[in-house]
Design a protein around this motif. Structure first.
Motif, short mmCIF file in Angstrom:
data_model
loop_
_atom_site.label_atom_id
_atom_site.label_comp_id
_atom_site.label_asym_id
_atom_site.label_seq_id
_atom_site.Cartn_x
_atom_site.Cartn_y
_atom_site.Cartn_z
N LEU A 67 76.75 34.41 46.32
CA LEU A 67 77.22 34.25 44.93
C LEU A 67 77.04 35.52 44.13
O LEU A 67 77.82 35.79 43.22
N TYR A 68 75.98 36.26 44.44
CA TYR A 68 75.64 37.46 43.68
C TYR A 68 74.71 38.29 44.54
O TYR A 68 73.91 37.73 45.30
N ALA A 69 74.81 39.62 44.43
CA ALA A 69 73.92 40.46 45.24
C ALA A 69 73.83 41.87 44.68
O ALA A 69 74.71 42.32 43.94
N HIS A 76 71.41 54.50 47.87
CA HIS A 76 72.53 54.30 46.95
C HIS A 76 72.76 52.81 46.73
O HIS A 76 72.85 52.04 47.69
N TRP A 77 72.87 52.43 45.47
CA TRP A 77 72.98 51.02 45.10
C TRP A 77 74.42 50.62 44.74
O TRP A 77 75.20 51.43 44.26
N HIS A 78 74.73 49.35 44.99
CA HIS A 78 75.94 48.71 44.47
C HIS A 78 75.62 47.23 44.29
O HIS A 78 74.58 46.75 44.75
N ARG A 79 76.49 46.52 43.61
CA ARG A 79 76.26 45.08 43.46
C ARG A 79 77.54 44.32 43.78
O ARG A 79 78.64 44.88 43.85
N HIS A 80 77.35 43.02 43.96
CA HIS A 80 78.44 42.07 44.18
C HIS A 80 78.32 41.07 43.03
O HIS A 80 77.36 40.28 43.01
N THR A 81 79.23 41.11 42.08
CA THR A 81 79.13 40.23 40.92
C THR A 81 79.48 38.80 41.30
O THR A 81 80.14 38.56 42.30
N LEU A 83 81.56 37.06 39.80
CA LEU A 83 83.01 36.90 39.60
C LEU A 83 83.81 37.42 40.78
O LEU A 83 84.94 36.97 41.01
N ALA A 84 83.24 38.37 41.53
CA ALA A 84 83.92 38.94 42.70
C ALA A 84 82.86 39.28 43.76
O ALA A 84 82.59 40.45 44.03
N PRO A 85 82.25 38.26 44.37
CA PRO A 85 81.13 38.51 45.27
C PRO A 85 81.46 39.27 46.54
O PRO A 85 80.57 39.80 47.20
N GLU A 86 82.73 39.38 46.91
CA GLU A 86 83.11 40.11 48.11
C GLU A 86 83.39 41.59 47.83
O GLU A 86 83.51 42.38 48.76
N GLU A 87 83.47 41.95 46.56
CA GLU A 87 83.78 43.34 46.19
C GLU A 87 82.51 44.11 45.85
O GLU A 87 81.54 43.54 45.39
#
Length: 117
Positions: A67-69, A76-81, A83-87
């Motif tokens: 759902l979120y990550a 290096h960081w990124h997130r998966h919102t 609203l768009a958990p696969e992106e």
């Protein structure tokens, strides 16, 4: 955040955040930890840290779906919102490093937005 301290840190979060009903340590070595914090059997936070490779994965999972990550790969960081958990969100906010407690604060906001327990 380091792997050796992660279970103790999450244990304190478990005491502070009463909606977590259980913590399972799935794997732990000197440089690696994988822990789950359960809200319900099918709703949990999983946190993985590998100090050797500077990798962190913090994820909220419901019914076997992310759902979120927030992820750190080689520093290096990124997130998966939610609203768009696969992106991958690589915006300034998406690249922000977070500690476990900060991620759990974000999880609370996501749970409220999705009307989950």
């Amino acid at each position: 955040m380091n792997a050796d301290d992660l279970p103790a840190t999450l244990g304190k979060e478990l005491e502070r955040r009463k909606y977590f009903v259980r913590m399972d340590i799935l794997d732990q070595t000197a440089s690696l930890a994988k822990v789950r914090l359960y809200i319900t059997p099918d709703l949990f936070v999983q946190i993985y840290r590998n100090d050797r490779y500077q990798t962190t994965n913090l994820v909220l999972i419901h019914n076997n779906k992310r759902l979120y990550a927030r992820d750190e790969l080689d520093g290096h960081w990124h997130r998966h919102t939610h609203l768009a958990p696969e992106e991958h969100d690589t915006s300034e906010e998406g690249q922000k490093p977070v500690e476990a407690s900060e991620f759990l604060d974000e999880v609370e906001n996501v749970l409220a937005a999705l009307d989950l327990p």
